[in-house]
Design a protein around this motif. Structure first.
Motif, PDB file in Angstrom:
ATOM      1  N   ARG A 139       0.833  -1.213   0.000  1.00 21.95           N
ATOM      2  CA  ARG A 139       0.000   0.000   0.000  1.00 21.95           C
ATOM      3  C   ARG A 139       0.863   1.256   0.000  1.00 21.95           C
ATOM      4  NH1 ARG A 139      -3.604  -3.603   2.380  1.00 21.95           N
ATOM      5  NH2 ARG A 139      -2.637  -3.567   4.429  1.00 21.95           N
ATOM      6  N   VAL A 140       1.991   1.233   0.716  1.00 24.85           N
ATOM      7  CA  VAL A 140       2.882   2.405   0.748  1.00 24.85           C
ATOM      8  C   VAL A 140       3.555   2.573  -0.612  1.00 24.85           C
ATOM      9  CG1 VAL A 140       4.887   3.442   1.887  1.00 24.85           C
ATOM     10  CG2 VAL A 140       3.275   2.058   3.222  1.00 24.85           C
ATOM     11  N   PHE A 141       3.986   1.452  -1.193  1.00 29.30           N
ATOM     12  CA  PHE A 141       4.624   1.510  -2.514  1.00 29.30           C
ATOM     13  C   PHE A 141       3.650   2.108  -3.525  1.00 29.30           C
ATOM     14  CE2 PHE A 141       5.765  -0.450  -6.647  1.00 29.30           C
ATOM     15  CZ  PHE A 141       7.093  -0.058  -6.738  1.00 29.30           C
ATOM     16  N   GLU A 142       2.414   1.630  -3.489  1.00 22.97           N
ATOM     17  CA  GLU A 142       1.406   2.110  -4.445  1.00 22.97           C
ATOM     18  C   GLU A 142       1.164   3.611  -4.267  1.00 22.97           C
ATOM     19  OE1 GLU A 142      -2.350   0.094  -4.099  1.00 22.97           O
ATOM     20  OE2 GLU A 142      -3.031   0.889  -6.021  1.00 22.97           O
ATOM     21  N   ASP A 143       1.126   4.011  -3.002  1.00 24.54           N
ATOM     22  CA  ASP A 143       0.865   5.406  -2.680  1.00 24.54           C
ATOM     23  C   ASP A 143       2.002   6.341  -3.103  1.00 24.54           C
ATOM     24  OD1 ASP A 143      -1.257   6.631  -1.459  1.00 24.54           O
ATOM     25  OD2 ASP A 143      -0.015   7.140   0.307  1.00 24.54           O
ATOM     26  N   LYS A 144       3.237   5.913  -2.788  1.00 23.09           N
ATOM     27  CA  LYS A 144       4.377   6.825  -2.979  1.00 23.09           C
ATOM     28  C   LYS A 144       5.179   6.565  -4.243  1.00 23.09           C
ATOM     29  CE  LYS A 144       6.941   7.774   0.772  1.00 23.09           C
ATOM     30  NZ  LYS A 144       7.589   7.536   2.101  1.00 23.09           N
ATOM     31  N   TYR A 145       5.165   5.325  -4.727  1.00 19.61           N
ATOM     32  CA  TYR A 145       6.108   4.968  -5.803  1.00 19.61           C
ATOM     33  C   TYR A 145       5.436   4.316  -7.007  1.00 19.61           C
ATOM     34  CZ  TYR A 145       9.475   5.712  -2.039  1.00 19.61           C
ATOM     35  OH  TYR A 145      10.212   6.242  -1.023  1.00 19.61           O
ATOM     36  N   ASP A 146       4.146   4.571  -7.178  1.00 27.00           N
ATOM     37  CA  ASP A 146       3.472   3.896  -8.294  1.00 27.00           C
ATOM     38  C   ASP A 146       4.117   4.250  -9.640  1.00 27.00           C
ATOM     39  OD1 ASP A 146       1.255   2.085  -8.999  1.00 27.00           O
ATOM     40  OD2 ASP A 146       0.606   3.811 -10.186  1.00 27.00           O
ATOM     41  N   ALA A 147       4.712   5.452  -9.714  1.00 28.89           N
ATOM     42  CA  ALA A 147       5.388   5.850 -10.969  1.00 28.89           C
ATOM     43  C   ALA A 147       6.550   4.900 -11.275  1.00 28.89           C
ATOM     44  CB  ALA A 147       5.897   7.283 -10.856  1.00 28.89           C
ATOM     45  N   ILE A 148       7.170   4.380 -10.220  1.00 29.60           N
ATOM     46  CA  ILE A 148       8.275   3.427 -10.457  1.00 29.60           C
ATOM     47  C   ILE A 148       7.714   2.132 -11.037  1.00 29.60           C
ATOM     48  CG2 ILE A 148      10.074   2.025  -9.310  1.00 29.60           C
ATOM     49  CD1 ILE A 148      10.834   4.479  -7.772  1.00 29.60           C
ATOM     50  N   ARG A 149       6.538   1.705 -10.519  1.00 29.20           N
ATOM     51  CA  ARG A 149       5.894   0.519 -11.121  1.00 29.20           C
ATOM     52  C   ARG A 149       5.737   0.717 -12.631  1.00 29.20           C
ATOM     53  NH1 ARG A 149       1.341  -0.096 -13.404  1.00 29.20           N
ATOM     54  NH2 ARG A 149       0.535   1.874 -12.601  1.00 29.20           N
ATOM     55  N   SER A 150       5.104   1.838 -13.013  1.00 25.98           N
ATOM     56  CA  SER A 150       4.831   1.996 -14.454  1.00 25.98           C
ATOM     57  C   SER A 150       6.123   2.235 -15.229  1.00 25.98           C
ATOM     58  CB  SER A 150       3.798   3.086 -14.710  1.00 25.98           C
ATOM     59  OG  SER A 150       4.225   4.314 -14.199  1.00 25.98           O
ATOM     60  N   GLY A 151       7.094   2.929 -14.602  1.00 22.85           N
ATOM     61  CA  GLY A 151       8.363   3.166 -15.288  1.00 22.85           C
ATOM     62  C   GLY A 151       9.125   1.880 -15.564  1.00 22.85           C
ATOM     63  N   ILE A 152       8.997   0.920 -14.655  1.00 18.75           N
ATOM     64  CA  ILE A 152       9.764  -0.333 -14.776  1.00 18.75           C
ATOM     65  C   ILE A 152       9.115  -1.321 -15.735  1.00 18.75           C
ATOM     66  CG2 ILE A 152      10.446  -2.418 -13.457  1.00 18.75           C
ATOM     67  CD1 ILE A 152      12.272  -0.125 -12.813  1.00 18.75           C
TER      68      ILE A 152
ATOM     69  N   LEU B  65       4.797  -7.777 -19.421  1.00 16.68           N
ATOM     70  CA  LEU B  65       5.785  -7.941 -18.346  1.00 16.68           C
ATOM     71  C   LEU B  65       5.141  -7.860 -16.951  1.00 16.68           C
ATOM     72  CD1 LEU B  65       8.870  -8.145 -17.945  1.00 16.68           C
ATOM     73  CD2 LEU B  65       8.966  -5.662 -18.160  1.00 16.68           C
ATOM     74  N   VAL B  66       5.503  -8.804 -16.081  1.00 17.40           N
ATOM     75  CA  VAL B  66       5.101  -8.711 -14.668  1.00 17.40           C
ATOM     76  C   VAL B  66       6.328  -8.292 -13.869  1.00 17.40           C
ATOM     77  CG1 VAL B  66       4.375 -10.056 -12.634  1.00 17.40           C
ATOM     78  CG2 VAL B  66       3.176 -10.325 -14.805  1.00 17.40           C
ATOM     79  N   GLY B  67       6.154  -7.296 -13.021  1.00 15.96           N
ATOM     80  CA  GLY B  67       7.238  -6.812 -12.177  1.00 15.96           C
ATOM     81  C   GLY B  67       7.131  -7.430 -10.793  1.00 15.96           C
ATOM     82  N   ALA B  68       8.267  -7.501 -10.124  1.00 14.08           N
ATOM     83  CA  ALA B  68       8.288  -8.047  -8.760  1.00 14.08           C
ATOM     84  C   ALA B  68       9.253  -7.200  -7.939  1.00 14.08           C
ATOM     85  CB  ALA B  68       8.745  -9.500  -8.790  1.00 14.08           C
ATOM     86  N   LEU B  69       8.735  -6.664  -6.868  1.00 15.67           N
ATOM     87  CA  LEU B  69       9.584  -5.889  -5.963  1.00 15.67           C
ATOM     88  C   LEU B  69       9.999  -6.814  -4.827  1.00 15.67           C
ATOM     89  CD1 LEU B  69      10.698  -3.175  -4.881  1.00 15.67           C
ATOM     90  CD2 LEU B  69       8.459  -2.819  -3.803  1.00 15.67           C
ATOM     91  N   MET B  70      11.303  -7.092  -4.770  1.00 18.09           N
ATOM     92  CA  MET B  70      11.789  -8.002  -3.740  1.00 18.09           C
ATOM     93  C   MET B  70      12.057  -7.205  -2.469  1.00 18.09           C
ATOM     94  SD  MET B  70      14.628 -10.816  -4.421  1.00 18.09           S
ATOM     95  CE  MET B  70      16.134  -9.936  -4.200  1.00 18.09           C
ATOM     96  N   LEU B  71      11.491  -7.669  -1.351  1.00 18.43           N
ATOM     97  CA  LEU B  71      11.587  -6.943  -0.076  1.00 18.43           C
ATOM     98  C   LEU B  71      12.078  -7.879   1.026  1.00 18.43           C
ATOM     99  CD1 LEU B  71       8.082  -5.215  -0.204  1.00 18.43           C
ATOM    100  CD2 LEU B  71      10.290  -4.070  -0.516  1.00 18.43           C
ATOM    101  N   GLU B  72      12.531  -7.273   2.114  1.00 16.47           N
ATOM    102  CA  GLU B  72      12.794  -8.063   3.316  1.00 16.47           C
ATOM    103  C   GLU B  72      11.451  -8.602   3.805  1.00 16.47           C
ATOM    104  OE1 GLU B  72      15.488  -8.997   5.084  1.00 16.47           O
ATOM    105  OE2 GLU B  72      16.581  -8.179   3.362  1.00 16.47           O
TER     106      GLU B  72
ATOM    107  N   ASN C 133       1.897  -5.121 -12.523  1.00 15.04           N
ATOM    108  CA  ASN C 133       1.875  -5.205 -13.986  1.00 15.04           C
ATOM    109  C   ASN C 133       1.613  -3.826 -14.581  1.00 15.04           C
ATOM    110  OD1 ASN C 133      -0.840  -4.765 -13.653  1.00 15.04           O
ATOM    111  ND2 ASN C 133      -1.426  -6.886 -14.001  1.00 15.04           N
ATOM    112  N   ASN C 134       1.211  -3.802 -15.832  1.00 14.00           N
ATOM    113  CA  ASN C 134       1.036  -2.526 -16.534  1.00 14.00           C
ATOM    114  C   ASN C 134      -0.107  -1.673 -15.986  1.00 14.00           C
ATOM    115  OD1 ASN C 134      -0.651  -4.593 -17.477  1.00 14.00           O
ATOM    116  ND2 ASN C 134      -0.830  -3.738 -19.526  1.00 14.00           N
ATOM    117  N   VAL C 135      -1.036  -2.298 -15.229  1.00 12.68           N
ATOM    118  CA  VAL C 135      -2.164  -1.507 -14.716  1.00 12.68           C
ATOM    119  C   VAL C 135      -2.274  -1.472 -13.192  1.00 12.68           C
ATOM    120  CG1 VAL C 135      -3.614  -1.684 -16.784  1.00 12.68           C
ATOM    121  CG2 VAL C 135      -3.743  -3.482 -15.049  1.00 12.68           C
ATOM    122  N   GLY C 136      -1.489  -2.252 -12.484  1.00  9.25           N
ATOM    123  CA  GLY C 136      -1.620  -2.227 -11.022  1.00  9.25           C
ATOM    124  C   GLY C 136      -0.880  -3.373 -10.363  1.00  9.25           C
ATOM    125  N   TYR C 137      -1.530  -3.970  -9.358  1.00  7.70           N
ATOM    126  CA  TYR C 137      -0.850  -4.941  -8.484  1.00  7.70           C
ATOM    127  C   TYR C 137      -1.578  -6.293  -8.508  1.00  7.70           C
ATOM    128  CZ  TYR C 137       1.595  -0.801  -7.218  1.00  7.70           C
ATOM    129  OH  TYR C 137       2.363   0.327  -7.306  1.00  7.70           O
TER     130      TYR C 137
END
Ligand code: PYC
Length: 309
Positions: free
Chosen positions: A36-49, A59-66, A80-84
């Motif tokens: 939820r924080v990623f979507e709120d603050k960094y959604d541009a990175i999702r679409s940029g990637i 393409l499906v993206g995956a953010l690897m976290l602790e 993905n291209n439209v969300g999570y």
């Protein structure tokens, strides 16, 4: 200018791009909280990637976290291209192949925390990865929807880590030559399914006979952003397994070979734990690139087309 290291792979033809060096603060808590924080603050990175010009609709993206759960080797947020996405089967196999490529894991069992629950994976010496997915179930059987220009279509609504509407024998061959027609049919089905009481369904899955007689079925899966899954779709195959189990058509431990429209195959089976169906999906991913995405804010398409700053 930002540099983000990613490792790309494909699982049965379906690509995954894993962000492996995320260092921005998403706060604490579960992976679902941090999504939820990623979507709120960094959604541009999702679409940029993942979107053009750096990525593509498939393409499906995956953010690897602790992970929050200390028993897990990693946490992951799929997008993905439209969300999570809740879970992603081919993406989890890609994540495990990526962790192995990076030398962070060896063969054996590794738990992964996703926004919809912990999944247990097994990496074999030969590179095959099995996922014991989240509990999967059918929400509604034989739902009849009235599809524009098509008429009545019957399908099941089921959860396999994402929501699916599963249609047997859609009246068109599941073949690469028919991708445009299958895509258009799935879009219309999704619209009707959403309007007729199931707004949560964002994936449509069509089934027909396999091309290879060694397999049980061939599928075509339309993903939320309009691209079709090149793999048999791990969460879609899990939803299928839940329906087969409920119909008494697949026994516990029996293997189901799900072929995709591209011909790639996942092996699937299930166990029942506390009366819940736990699908096991097995496939293999291959790493295709290890690179850095350059995000230059002077670039008008830095965050994707139509995502001007
Ligand atoms: O393998 O679960 C999957 C998946 C979901 C969307 C694309 N692939």
């Amino acid at each position: 200018m930002k540099l983000i290291r990613v490792v790309d792979s494909h699982t049965g033809g379906e690509p995954t791009r894993v962000i492996v060096d995320w260092d921005r603060d998403l706060g604490g808590g579960s992976v679902a909280d941090r999504l939820r924080v990623f979507e709120d603050k960094y959604d541009a990175i999702r679409s940029g990637i993942v979107t053009e010009p750096r990525g593509s609709d498939v393409l499906v993206g995956a953010l690897m976290l602790e992970p929050e759960d200390p028993e897990c080797v990693a946490g992951v947020v799929f997008f993905n291209n439209v969300g999570y996405l809740g879970m992603c089967g081919h993406g989890t196999i890609g994540l495990i192949a990526t962790l192995s490529y990076l030398g962070r894991i060896g063969s054996g069992t590794h738990r992964v925390e996703t926004p919809v629950g912990v999944v247990e994976t097994t990496l074999r010496e030969d590179g095959q990865v099995s996922i014991d997915n989240v509990p999967s179930y059918r929400k509604a059987a034989s739902v009849v929807v009235d599809v524009d220009g098509v008429g009545e279509v019957v399908g099941d609504v089921a959860w396999g880590g994402n929501w699916f509407f599963l249609v047997n024998d859609p009246g068109r061959e599941i073949a690469l030559e028919n991708v445009d027609a299958l895509t258009s049919l799935c879009r219309k089905i999704r619209k009707s399914v959403n309007e007729q009481g199931y707004p949560e369904v964002d994936h449509i899955e069509l089934f027909g006979p396999p091309k290879d007689p060694a397999n049980n079925s061939r599928n075509f899966v339309l993903c939320p952003g309009g691209a079709y899954d090149r793999s048999p779709c791990g969460t879609g195959t899990s939803a299928k397994i839940a329906c087969l189990a409920e119909d008494g058509k697949l026994a516990e431990g029996e293997i189901w070979r799900q072929e995709s429209v591209t011909g790639s195959v996942f092996h699937a089976s299930y166990r029942v734990v506390d009366r819940e169906v736990i699908p096991r999906i097995t496939g293999r991913a291959f790493v295709t690139a290890d690179s850095s995405m350059v995000l230059d804010e002077a670039d008008p398409f830095c965050w994707g087309i139509g995502k001007g700053t």
